[in-house]
Design a protein around this motif. Structure first.
Motif, PDB file in Angstrom:
ATOM      1  N   UNK A  39       0.825  -1.212   0.000  1.00 23.20           N
ATOM      2  CA  UNK A  39       0.000   0.000   0.000  1.00 23.20           C
ATOM      3  C   UNK A  39       0.858   1.261   0.000  1.00 23.20           C
ATOM      4  N   UNK A  40       2.070   1.166   0.552  1.00 28.03           N
ATOM      5  CA  UNK A  40       2.975   2.316   0.593  1.00 28.03           C
ATOM      6  C   UNK A  40       3.753   2.490  -0.709  1.00 28.03           C
ATOM      7  N   UNK A  41       3.447   1.649  -1.713  1.00 29.82           N
ATOM      8  CA  UNK A  41       4.056   1.846  -3.019  1.00 29.82           C
ATOM      9  C   UNK A  41       5.162   0.887  -3.386  1.00 29.82           C
ATOM     10  N   UNK A  42       5.494  -0.053  -2.519  1.00 34.74           N
ATOM     11  CA  UNK A  42       6.521  -1.030  -2.836  1.00 34.74           C
ATOM     12  C   UNK A  42       5.905  -2.196  -3.610  1.00 34.74           C
ATOM     13  N   UNK A  43       6.683  -2.762  -4.522  1.00 33.92           N
ATOM     14  CA  UNK A  43       6.262  -3.954  -5.266  1.00 33.92           C
ATOM     15  C   UNK A  43       6.620  -5.158  -4.411  1.00 33.92           C
ATOM     16  N   UNK A  44       5.645  -5.724  -3.722  1.00 35.40           N
ATOM     17  CA  UNK A  44       5.897  -6.749  -2.709  1.00 35.40           C
ATOM     18  C   UNK A  44       5.498  -8.131  -3.225  1.00 35.40           C
ATOM     19  N   UNK A  56       1.455 -22.144  -5.621  1.00 36.99           N
ATOM     20  CA  UNK A  56       0.160 -21.489  -5.430  1.00 36.99           C
ATOM     21  C   UNK A  56       0.383 -20.000  -5.255  1.00 36.99           C
ATOM     22  N   UNK A  57      -0.479 -19.178  -5.821  1.00 35.68           N
ATOM     23  CA  UNK A  57      -0.314 -17.732  -5.658  1.00 35.68           C
ATOM     24  C   UNK A  57      -1.672 -17.059  -5.528  1.00 35.68           C
ATOM     25  N   UNK A  58      -1.685 -15.912  -4.854  1.00 37.42           N
ATOM     26  CA  UNK A  58      -2.884 -15.100  -4.738  1.00 37.42           C
ATOM     27  C   UNK A  58      -2.469 -13.679  -4.363  1.00 37.42           C
ATOM     28  N   UNK A  59      -3.415 -12.768  -4.332  1.00 34.78           N
ATOM     29  CA  UNK A  59      -3.154 -11.378  -3.984  1.00 34.78           C
ATOM     30  C   UNK A  59      -3.534 -11.125  -2.526  1.00 34.78           C
ATOM     31  N   UNK A  60      -2.718 -10.358  -1.871  1.00 31.06           N
ATOM     32  CA  UNK A  60      -2.980  -9.912  -0.508  1.00 31.06           C
ATOM     33  C   UNK A  60      -2.976  -8.384  -0.572  1.00 31.06           C
ATOM     34  N   UNK A  61      -4.144  -7.804  -0.876  1.00 26.83           N
ATOM     35  CA  UNK A  61      -4.165  -6.387  -1.203  1.00 26.83           C
ATOM     36  C   UNK A  61      -3.398  -6.183  -2.494  1.00 26.83           C
ATOM     37  N   UNK A  62      -2.412  -5.279  -2.469  1.00 27.69           N
ATOM     38  CA  UNK A  62      -1.577  -5.039  -3.640  1.00 27.69           C
ATOM     39  C   UNK A  62      -0.343  -5.930  -3.673  1.00 27.69           C
ATOM     40  N   UNK A  63      -0.147  -6.739  -2.651  1.00 28.24           N
ATOM     41  CA  UNK A  63       0.999  -7.650  -2.598  1.00 28.24           C
ATOM     42  C   UNK A  63       0.645  -8.982  -3.242  1.00 28.24           C
TER      43      UNK A  63
END
Length: 550
Positions: A39-44, A56-63
Motif C-alpha cells: 500500500x505504501x508503493x513497494x512492489x511486494x 500457489x499464488x494469490x493477492x494480498x491487497x496489492x501484494x
C-alpha cells in the motif's frame, strides 16, 4: 486505466521480496507487513511454503503471495544417521524394521501355504501323517527372533537419540559446536538447507531491491540471496525480522536449539537492518550479536483500518452469539493457540470456583482439526464438570479478532515464565486492548509492567490458581474501571499496525534513499475502527471463517 481500457502499470518504489517459513495464512505479522508495504508503493512479493508440488499464488491487497513446495528430505542431523556404538545391532535405517517384519510375515505365510498344499495332496493320495517342514520352520523361528531383537535395539536407539540429557548426545552436540562454531548448524540441523534449496532460485529470479527475511529460519536464505545478487553487481538490501529470541525457545531434539542459535549467529550481522517486535528483544539482539545499531522495533499490533475486509465479505460475529450467551453472563475471552506454556488450563480449573463464568477461546485451527493440547483441555473441562462453560471456537481473520472479542467482560493471558514470554507484548495483548477489554495477565515481565502502568487490568502470579481467582474477581466486579484506561489519548493509536507500518516504511526508505516517495493513498473508502471495539452492526449475522491467527 487509460482511454483504451488498458490498466496502467502501477508505479513502484522498488521491489521487496519477503520470505517466511510457513504457509502465510496463519501469520498475521507477515500478512500485515506485506500488505502495508504494498500500500505504501513497494512492489511486494511474499514467498511462503506449501507441502505439495504445485506453486500457489494469490493477492494480498496489492501484494502478491507465492507458496513454493519445500522438500522435507534433510530432517535427520548427520550425527543421528547410520549405525551407532550405543546399539550396534540396531538397524541403520528405521525403515528397515518394517521391511524385515513384513518379510518374516511373508515367510510365515509361505510355510502355512506349503503345509496346506501338502495336506491337500496327501489327502488325495490317502496318505497319513502331517507335513512338518522342520528346517524352514526352525529357520523362520530363528530369523523372527533375530528381527525382533534388532527391532527392539532400533527402538531403544531412536529413543536415546531424542533424549537431550543422554550423555552421548550432549557430547556430540558439544563437539560440533566447539569445532565449527556458528557453522555447526550444518551438522546439527541440515534441514535448514531445505529452505535455501526451495527459495534461493525464486528470490534470484525476482531480482529484489530489498529482501525481508521473516523469523530465524529465513535469515540464512536472505543473507545468501543478497550476497549472490551483490556478486552479480546488483545493490540489494537485506532486512532480517527477528520475531522471537532464539536462545529462549524450547529445545525439541538434541542439537536442534544449538543449531538454530548458530544459524542466526552466522548470518544476522550480514543484515543491513534488523527489525524485531519489542525494545527488550532489540536490546538482547544488539548485545548478543554485537550489532552496530539497535534493531528497529515494529510491534505486532492490530490494524485499525478495515481495508483488509475489502477482500473478504465475511460478516463479523459477536462472541456472545457464537457461544449462545446473553449479555448478562460473565464471559472471559482468550485468543490464540493452546499449549501447556500458555497456561489456559489454569483458567479452565478456575471456572470450578467461578460458577457463573464462561470461557470463550478463538483457538481452533483453520482445518477444523482440534489439536492434541486443545483436546486435552476439553477433557479437563469435562472431568471438572465445566465443559458447558468452555467454548472452543475457530480462528477469525486477524482484522476481525478485536471486534469479535469486544463483547466479553475481560480477557486472559496466563502465560508461563519463559524468555520469549518475558520480553515482548504478545499479539493477543494488542488485540485485547483494541477490543477495550479489561485484562487478567500473568506476571511475565513486559506485559505485567505495561498492565500495571496503564491500569487496564490485574496481574497474577503465573500458575497460581488462588492469585488468578483474586485478579479475576477484581476485574469482573468492576470492568468499567479498567476499560477507562483505553480513553487515554493516543494509547490505542500508538498500538496500531498503521503506526508500526510507518516505521517499517521509513526503514525501507532509509535503505533505498533514491527510491521514489510514497504515493498518495489509494482512492478507496476505508472504514476506520474508532477504538470502541464493537462489531459493525451493519455487518449482520454470518459465520466465522476459520483463518489462522497466531
Amino acid at each position: 486505466m487509460d482511454l483504451n481500457g488498458v490498466v496502467a502499470a502501477r508505479p513502484t518504489r522498488g521491489r521487496v521480496v519477503m520470505v517466511v517459513d510457513n504457509g502465510v495464512h496463519g501469520d498475521s505479522r507477515v500478512q500485515k507487513s506485506a500488505r502495508s508495504a504494498a500500500e505504501a508503493g513497494w512492489d511486494v512479493i511474499l514467498i511462503g511454503m506449501k507441502g505439495d508440488s504445485e506453486v500457489e499464488s494469490w493477492r494480498l491487497g496489492d501484494a502478491e503471495v507465492r507458496l513454493v513446495p519445500v522438500a522435507k528430505q534433510l530432517a535427520e542431523p548427520a550425527f543421528r544417521r547410520g549405525g551407532s556404538l550405543r546399539r550396534p545391532f540396531a538397524y541403520a535405517d528405521g525403515r528397515h524394521v518394517g521391511r524385515r517384519q513384513q518379510l518374516m510375515k511373508a515367510w510365515r505365510a509361505d510355510i502355512v501355504a506349503r503345509i496346506a498344499q501338502q495336506r491337500a495332496e496327501r489327502g488325495k493320495a490317502g496318505g497319513r501323517g502331517l507335513p512338518r517342514l522342520i528346517v524352514p520352520r526352525a529357520g523362520l523361528a530363528l530369523a523372527s527372533r533375530w528381527v525382533r531383537f534388532r527391532a527392539g535395539q532400533t527402538r531403544k536407539l531412536r529413543e536415546a537419540r531424542v533424549q537431550p540429557d543422554q550423555w552421548l548426545n550432549r557430547m556430540t552436540v558439544r563437539y560440533w559446536t566447539a569445532t565449527m562454531g556458528a557453522r555447526s548448524w550444518r551438522r546439527l540441523d541440515p534441514s535448514l538447507w531445505e529452505w535455501e534449496l526451495a527459495f534461493g532460485k525464486v528470490i534470484d529470479n525476482l531480482k529484489p531491491d530489498i529482501i525481508h527475511a521473516h523469523d530465524f529460519k529465513m535469515v540464512g536464505v536472505g543473507a545468501r540471496a543478497a550476497a549472490r545478487a551483490r556478486a552479480r553487481g546488483r545493490d540489494v538490501r537485506f532486512v532480517f525480522d527477528a520475531h522471537e529470541y532464539v536462545p529462549g525457545l524450547l529445545p525439541r531434539t538434541p542439537g536442534w536449539l544449538e543449531a538454530q542459535v548458530a544459524y542466526e549467529r552466522e548470518y544476522i550481522r550480514q543484515a543491513d537492518a534488523v527489525v524485531t517486535v519489542s525494545d527488550a528483544l532489540a536490546d538482547l539482539l544488539r548485545t548478543d550479536h554485537r550489532l552496530a545499531e539497535k534493531p528497529t522495533v515494529v510491534m505486532n499490533s492490530p490494524v485499525l483500518s478495515t481495508a483488509e475486509a475489502a477482500d473478504d465479505d465475511t460478516p463479523v460475529r459477536d462472541l456472545r452469539a457464537l457461544c449462545g450467551l446473553g449479555p448478562d453472563t460473565p464471559l472471559l475471552a482468550y485468543s490464540g493457540g493452546i499449549t501447556v506454556v500458555r497456561g489456559v488450563d489454569l483458567v479452565v480449573e478456575a471456572l470450578t470456583h467461578l460458577p457463573d463464568v464462561h470461557l470463550a477461546m478463538l483457538s481452533v485451527a483453520p482445518s477444523g482439526i482440534v489439536s492434541r493440547a486443545a483436546a486435552k483441555l476439553r477433557e479437563q473441562a469435562v472431568a471438572l464438570g465445566v465443559a458447558d462453560r468452555v467454548h472452543l471456537l475457530p480462528y477469525v481473520p486477524h482484522w476481525q479478532v478485536s471486534r469479535v472479542l469486544a463483547s466479553a467482560d475481560a480477557a486472559v493471558s496466563p502465560l508461563h515464565h519463559l524468555p520469549n514470554h518475558e520480553i515482548a507484548l504478545s499479539n493477543k495483548f494488542f488485540e485485547y486492548s483494541h477490543a477495550r477489554l479489561p485484562l487478567i495477565v500473568s506476571d511475565v515481565k513486559t506485559m505485567a509492567d505495561m498492565v500495571r502502568s496503564t491500569g487496564q487490568g490485574e496481574v497474577f502470579r503465573a500458575k497460581d490458581l488462588a492469585d488468578f481467582l483474586r485478579a479475576a474477581k477484581l476485574v469482573l466486579a468492576d470492568p468499567d474501571k479498567y476499560r477507562a484506561a483505553y480513553d487515554r489519548p493516543g494509547l490505542l493509536e500508538q498500538w496500531s499496525w498503521e503506526a508500526q507500518a510507518a516505521t517499517l516504511d521509513q526503514l525501507y526508505a532509509r535503505l533505498l534513499p533514491h527510491a521514489p516517495a510514497a504515493p498518495a493513498p489509494h482512492d478507496v473508502d476505508r472504514a476506520v475502527d474508532t477504538g470502541s471495539g464493537q462489531p459493525d452492526p451493519a455487518a449482520g449475522p454470518g459465520i466465522v471463517v476459520p483463518v489462522a491467527q497466531p
